[in-house]
Write a protein that holds these residues in place. Structure first.
Motif, PDB file in Angstrom:
ATOM      1  N   GLU A 116      21.284  33.301 -51.352  1.00 31.73           N
ATOM      2  CA  GLU A 116      22.026  33.429 -52.463  1.00 31.73           C
ATOM      3  C   GLU A 116      22.522  32.270 -53.089  1.00 31.73           C
ATOM      4  OE1 GLU A 116      22.186  36.361 -53.576  1.00 31.73           O
ATOM      5  OE2 GLU A 116      21.952  37.974 -51.936  1.00 31.73           O
ATOM      6  N   LEU A 117      22.760  32.323 -54.512  1.00 28.41           N
ATOM      7  CA  LEU A 117      22.967  30.909 -55.275  1.00 28.41           C
ATOM      8  C   LEU A 117      24.452  31.179 -55.790  1.00 28.41           C
ATOM      9  CD1 LEU A 117      19.689  30.685 -57.264  1.00 28.41           C
ATOM     10  CD2 LEU A 117      20.478  29.720 -55.046  1.00 28.41           C
ATOM     11  N   SER A 118      25.002  30.180 -55.907  1.00 30.94           N
ATOM     12  CA  SER A 118      26.625  29.849 -56.595  1.00 30.94           C
ATOM     13  C   SER A 118      26.095  29.397 -57.791  1.00 30.94           C
ATOM     14  CB  SER A 118      27.500  29.106 -55.756  1.00 30.94           C
ATOM     15  OG  SER A 118      28.660  28.962 -56.533  1.00 30.94           O
ATOM     16  N   VAL A 119      26.812  29.740 -59.019  1.00 34.01           N
ATOM     17  CA  VAL A 119      26.532  29.467 -60.320  1.00 34.01           C
ATOM     18  C   VAL A 119      28.020  29.183 -60.919  1.00 34.01           C
ATOM     19  CG1 VAL A 119      25.641  29.903 -62.527  1.00 34.01           C
ATOM     20  CG2 VAL A 119      24.275  30.573 -60.380  1.00 34.01           C
ATOM     21  N   THR A 120      27.848  27.920 -61.483  1.00 31.21           N
ATOM     22  CA  THR A 120      29.381  27.441 -62.142  1.00 31.21           C
ATOM     23  C   THR A 120      28.850  27.010 -63.684  1.00 31.21           C
ATOM     24  OG1 THR A 120      30.719  26.799 -60.286  1.00 31.21           O
ATOM     25  CG2 THR A 120      31.131  25.901 -62.231  1.00 31.21           C
ATOM     26  N   VAL A 121      29.399  27.671 -64.665  1.00 40.67           N
ATOM     27  CA  VAL A 121      28.873  27.291 -65.721  1.00 40.67           C
ATOM     28  C   VAL A 121      30.292  26.804 -66.782  1.00 40.67           C
ATOM     29  CG1 VAL A 121      28.155  27.955 -68.420  1.00 40.67           C
ATOM     30  CG2 VAL A 121      27.287  29.014 -66.172  1.00 40.67           C
ATOM     31  N   LEU A 122      30.264  25.368 -67.281  1.00 40.40           N
ATOM     32  CA  LEU A 122      31.285  24.508 -67.781  1.00 40.40           C
ATOM     33  C   LEU A 122      30.884  24.314 -69.194  1.00 40.40           C
ATOM     34  CD1 LEU A 122      33.901  22.771 -67.686  1.00 40.40           C
ATOM     35  CD2 LEU A 122      32.241  20.936 -67.267  1.00 40.40           C
ATOM     36  N   VAL A 123      31.678  24.776 -70.291  1.00 40.79           N
ATOM     37  CA  VAL A 123      31.251  24.613 -71.635  1.00 40.79           C
ATOM     38  C   VAL A 123      32.424  23.415 -72.176  1.00 40.79           C
ATOM     39  CG1 VAL A 123      31.195  25.570 -74.056  1.00 40.79           C
ATOM     40  CG2 VAL A 123      30.512  26.855 -71.925  1.00 40.79           C
ATOM     41  N   CYS A 124      32.279  22.270 -72.531  1.00 39.12           N
ATOM     42  CA  CYS A 124      32.934  21.383 -73.177  1.00 39.12           C
ATOM     43  C   CYS A 124      32.168  20.826 -74.357  1.00 39.12           C
ATOM     44  CB  CYS A 124      33.257  20.386 -72.090  1.00 39.12           C
ATOM     45  SG  CYS A 124      31.750  19.434 -71.404  1.00 39.12           S
ATOM     46  N   GLY A 125      33.063  19.556 -74.992  1.00 37.98           N
ATOM     47  CA  GLY A 125      32.349  18.821 -76.051  1.00 37.98           C
ATOM     48  C   GLY A 125      33.264  17.895 -76.473  1.00 37.98           C
ATOM     49  N   ASP A 137      31.025  26.167 -88.387  1.00 36.58           N
ATOM     50  CA  ASP A 137      30.142  27.519 -88.447  1.00 36.58           C
ATOM     51  C   ASP A 137      29.562  27.461 -86.935  1.00 36.58           C
ATOM     52  OD1 ASP A 137      28.055  25.592 -88.736  1.00 36.58           O
ATOM     53  OD2 ASP A 137      27.840  26.019 -90.693  1.00 36.58           O
ATOM     54  N   GLU A 138      28.818  28.479 -86.648  1.00 38.17           N
ATOM     55  CA  GLU A 138      28.174  28.679 -85.612  1.00 38.17           C
ATOM     56  C   GLU A 138      27.248  27.494 -85.147  1.00 38.17           C
ATOM     57  OE1 GLU A 138      25.309  32.055 -83.075  1.00 38.17           O
ATOM     58  OE2 GLU A 138      26.896  32.618 -84.752  1.00 38.17           O
ATOM     59  N   GLU A 139      26.474  26.945 -86.254  1.00 32.34           N
ATOM     60  CA  GLU A 139      25.478  26.066 -86.124  1.00 32.34           C
ATOM     61  C   GLU A 139      26.165  24.752 -85.675  1.00 32.34           C
ATOM     62  OE1 GLU A 139      21.810  23.696 -88.489  1.00 32.34           O
ATOM     63  OE2 GLU A 139      22.968  25.190 -89.255  1.00 32.34           O
ATOM     64  N   LEU A 140      27.228  24.508 -86.211  1.00 33.99           N
ATOM     65  CA  LEU A 140      28.045  23.110 -85.891  1.00 33.99           C
ATOM     66  C   LEU A 140      28.681  23.155 -84.825  1.00 33.99           C
ATOM     67  CD1 LEU A 140      29.309  20.491 -86.558  1.00 33.99           C
ATOM     68  CD2 LEU A 140      31.142  21.322 -87.747  1.00 33.99           C
ATOM     69  N   MET A 141      29.196  24.843 -84.231  1.00 37.35           N
ATOM     70  CA  MET A 141      29.635  24.630 -82.615  1.00 37.35           C
ATOM     71  C   MET A 141      28.380  24.222 -81.704  1.00 37.35           C
ATOM     72  SD  MET A 141      32.253  27.983 -83.398  1.00 37.35           S
ATOM     73  CE  MET A 141      32.267  28.241 -81.682  1.00 37.35           C
ATOM     74  N   ARG A 142      27.220  24.883 -81.983  1.00 35.92           N
ATOM     75  CA  ARG A 142      26.287  24.735 -81.143  1.00 35.92           C
ATOM     76  C   ARG A 142      25.888  23.332 -80.816  1.00 35.92           C
ATOM     77  NH1 ARG A 142      21.676  29.270 -80.891  1.00 35.92           N
ATOM     78  NH2 ARG A 142      21.093  28.010 -79.244  1.00 35.92           N
ATOM     79  N   GLU A 143      26.201  22.460 -81.840  1.00 37.93           N
ATOM     80  CA  GLU A 143      25.679  21.169 -81.685  1.00 37.93           C
ATOM     81  C   GLU A 143      26.949  20.244 -81.032  1.00 37.93           C
ATOM     82  OE1 GLU A 143      24.746  19.732 -85.569  1.00 37.93           O
ATOM     83  OE2 GLU A 143      22.973  21.041 -85.922  1.00 37.93           O
ATOM     84  N   ALA A 144      28.111  20.747 -81.314  1.00 36.50           N
ATOM     85  CA  ALA A 144      29.259  20.076 -80.925  1.00 36.50           C
ATOM     86  C   ALA A 144      29.665  20.216 -79.141  1.00 36.50           C
ATOM     87  CB  ALA A 144      30.561  20.452 -81.630  1.00 36.50           C
ATOM     88  N   LEU A 145      29.083  21.620 -78.831  1.00 43.02           N
ATOM     89  CA  LEU A 145      29.602  21.990 -77.680  1.00 43.02           C
ATOM     90  C   LEU A 145      28.303  21.749 -76.443  1.00 43.02           C
ATOM     91  CD1 LEU A 145      31.234  25.328 -78.237  1.00 43.02           C
ATOM     92  CD2 LEU A 145      32.448  23.146 -77.973  1.00 43.02           C
ATOM     93  N   ASP A 146      28.639  21.301 -75.226  1.00 43.65           N
ATOM     94  CA  ASP A 146      27.801  20.974 -74.220  1.00 43.65           C
ATOM     95  C   ASP A 146      27.852  22.194 -73.103  1.00 43.65           C
ATOM     96  OD1 ASP A 146      26.508  18.524 -75.205  1.00 43.65           O
ATOM     97  OD2 ASP A 146      28.184  17.503 -74.476  1.00 43.65           O
ATOM     98  N   VAL A 147      26.730  22.610 -72.558  1.00 46.40           N
ATOM     99  CA  VAL A 147      26.838  23.513 -71.416  1.00 46.40           C
ATOM    100  C   VAL A 147      26.062  23.034 -70.155  1.00 46.40           C
ATOM    101  CG1 VAL A 147      26.159  25.869 -70.717  1.00 46.40           C
ATOM    102  CG2 VAL A 147      26.666  25.616 -73.066  1.00 46.40           C
ATOM    103  N   TYR A 148      27.115  22.805 -69.316  1.00 47.73           N
ATOM    104  CA  TYR A 148      26.666  22.364 -67.782  1.00 47.73           C
ATOM    105  C   TYR A 148      26.438  23.559 -66.939  1.00 47.73           C
ATOM    106  CZ  TYR A 148      28.072  17.755 -69.181  1.00 47.73           C
ATOM    107  OH  TYR A 148      28.101  16.433 -69.793  1.00 47.73           O
ATOM    108  N   VAL A 149      25.590  23.631 -66.314  1.00 44.69           N
ATOM    109  CA  VAL A 149      25.218  24.715 -65.184  1.00 44.69           C
ATOM    110  C   VAL A 149      24.884  24.199 -63.991  1.00 44.69           C
ATOM    111  CG1 VAL A 149      23.656  26.524 -64.590  1.00 44.69           C
ATOM    112  CG2 VAL A 149      24.106  26.414 -66.808  1.00 44.69           C
ATOM    113  N   SER A 150      25.830  24.306 -62.648  1.00 40.39           N
ATOM    114  CA  SER A 150      25.509  23.896 -61.611  1.00 40.39           C
ATOM    115  C   SER A 150      25.259  25.118 -60.552  1.00 40.39           C
ATOM    116  CB  SER A 150      26.993  23.274 -60.888  1.00 40.39           C
ATOM    117  OG  SER A 150      26.920  23.143 -59.859  1.00 40.39           O
ATOM    118  N   VAL A 151      23.904  24.824 -59.918  1.00 45.71           N
ATOM    119  CA  VAL A 151      23.554  25.852 -59.146  1.00 45.71           C
ATOM    120  C   VAL A 151      23.452  25.522 -57.670  1.00 45.71           C
ATOM    121  CG1 VAL A 151      21.721  27.540 -58.675  1.00 45.71           C
ATOM    122  CG2 VAL A 151      22.333  26.899 -60.970  1.00 45.71           C
ATOM    123  N   GLY A 152      24.042  26.020 -56.540  1.00 46.20           N
ATOM    124  CA  GLY A 152      23.833  25.737 -55.339  1.00 46.20           C
ATOM    125  C   GLY A 152      23.623  26.906 -54.461  1.00 46.20           C
TER     126      GLY A 152
END
Length: 305
Positions: A116-125, A137-152
C-alpha cells in the motif's frame, strides 16, 4: 518500493535532498497546508480522497485569511487574499489533480505486489507572486501555488493485536488555527515529543489538563455510560434517550482539527446505531479525564504526519 519515497513538485520528480529526507523533515521546512492519506485494497483506491481534497482547500482558505505566514514563504505576515471558497476549491482541486495524475503512475510502477502507498500532499507558495495584483483570480492562484506530492510505502498496523493499542499521555495545549491542517505544526510539536514517556505512543492536547481536545496526530474519542438525567436533550439524534452509551469528542469550534476520521466515526454512529447491540449516541463535547462513567477511549491510528 519498500525503502523508496518519491517527491514531486507540480508533477515533476525531484531528486534533491528534500526527496531523500523523511516526510516529517520536509514538512518542517516548508510552510503550507497539507493532508495525508493512503491507498487501500492493494493500492486500487485512495481512502476518502474527496474529503481530503475538500479539507485541503478549506485549510488553504482559512490560512490565507487568518494566518498567511503558515501558508506562504513571506515576511509579510499581514498578507490576506480576499478570495471566495469556490475559487479556492476549484483552483486547489485542479492543481492537486494535475500533480496526482503525474505522480501516482510513477509510484505505482515502482510498487511491489501487495504494497500500500502513503500519500502526502502539501500546497504552498510565495506571497511575492501576488505583488502588483489587486484581484486574485483562479489563473493567478494556479501560478502562485506549488503542489508537492510525497508517495512512499505504507504498512498497515494489525488490529486486535496486544500491544498495538494507543498508549496516551496529556502533555500540552491546543494548536493555533486548529481548524486548518498546516505543516508548521510538525515543527511546533517537537518540544512536546521530547516529553513523551518511553511507553507512550500518542500525546494528547488539553488547555486545562482535564478536557481533551485531540492528539498530536490523531483524533480522540471516549465512550462512556450515558446519564439520562444529565444528558437529556443533549444528543440531537437521541431525543428519546434510548442510547445506553455515548461517544464523546471535542467540538470543532472549541479548537480541534475537523479530522476526516473524526467525521466518519460520528456519521457511523448516527447512521448505524440501530444495528448495534448497545446503542451509542455521538456527542460533541470535551471528553473529561475526571468523569466517573468513563468506559473506553480510542484514537484513530492514521490521521497525519
Amino acid at each position: 518500493m519498500s525503502s523508496s519515497r518519491f517527491l514531486f513538485r507540480n508533477g515533476t520528480v525531484l531528486h534533491s535532498s528534500d526527496a531523500a529526507a523523511p516526510i516529517t523533515t520536509f514538512l518542517e521546512s516548508h510552510p503550507g497546508a497539507y493532508t495525508t492519506t493512503r491507498t487501500h485494497h492493494t493500492a486500487s483506491c485512495l481512502l476518502f480522497w474527496e474529503r481530503h481534497v475538500n479539507r485541503l482547500a478549506d485549510s488553504i482558505r482559512i490560512l490565507s485569511n487568518s494566518a498567511p505566514k503558515l501558508l506562504f514563504q513571506s515576511n509579510n505576515h499581514r498578507l490576506s487574499l480576499p478570495v471566495t471558497s469556490p475559487m479556492w476549491e476549484s483552483a486547489v482541486r485542479a492543481l492537486v489533480d494535475d500533480s496526482m495524475n503525474e505522480a501516482l503512475p510513477i509510484a505505482m510502477n515502482e510498487r511491489r505486489g501487495g504494497e500500500e502507498l502513503s500519500v502526502t500532499v502539501l500546497v504552498c507558495g510565495s506571497s511575492g507572486r501576488f505583488n502588483g495584483f489587486e484581484y486574485v483570480d483562479e489563473e493567478l492562484m494556479r501560478e502562485a501555488l506549488d503542489v508537492y506530492v510525497s508517495v512512499g510505502c505504507y504498512v498497515p498496523r494489525a488490529f486486535d493485536v496486544r500491544g498495538n493499542g494507543a498508549r496516551l499521555a496529556v502533555v500540552g495545549q491546543g494548536r493555533d488555527v486548529a481548524n486548518a491542517k498546516y505543516s508548521d505544526w510538525v515543527r511546533l510539536r517537537k518540544p512536546l515529543e521530547k516529553l513523551r514517556p518511553p511507553s507512550v505512543t500518542e500525546l494528547l492536547l488539553s488547555n486545562d489538563g482535564d478536557h481533551i481536545l485531540e492528539g498530536c496526530v490523531t483524533n480522540f474519542f471516549v465512550v462512556c455510560r450515558k446519564d439520562n438525567d444529565e444528558a437529556k436533550g443533549t444528543c440531537l439524534h437521541d431525543q428519546n434517550n434510548t442510547c445506553a452509551f455515548e461517544v464523546q469528542t471535542a467540538p470543532i469550534q472549541d479548537g480541534v482539527l475537523p479530522g476526516i476520521i473524526r467525521q466518519i466515526v460520528m456519521d457511523l454512529f448516527i447512521s448505524h446505531s440501530e444495528f448495534m447491540s448497545a446503542k451509542i449516541c455521538p456527542r460533541s463535547m470535551f471528553p473529561s479525564l475526571q468523569q466517573e462513567k468513563f468506559f473506553e477511549a480510542f484514537s484513530n491510528v492514521h490521521r497525519s504526519c
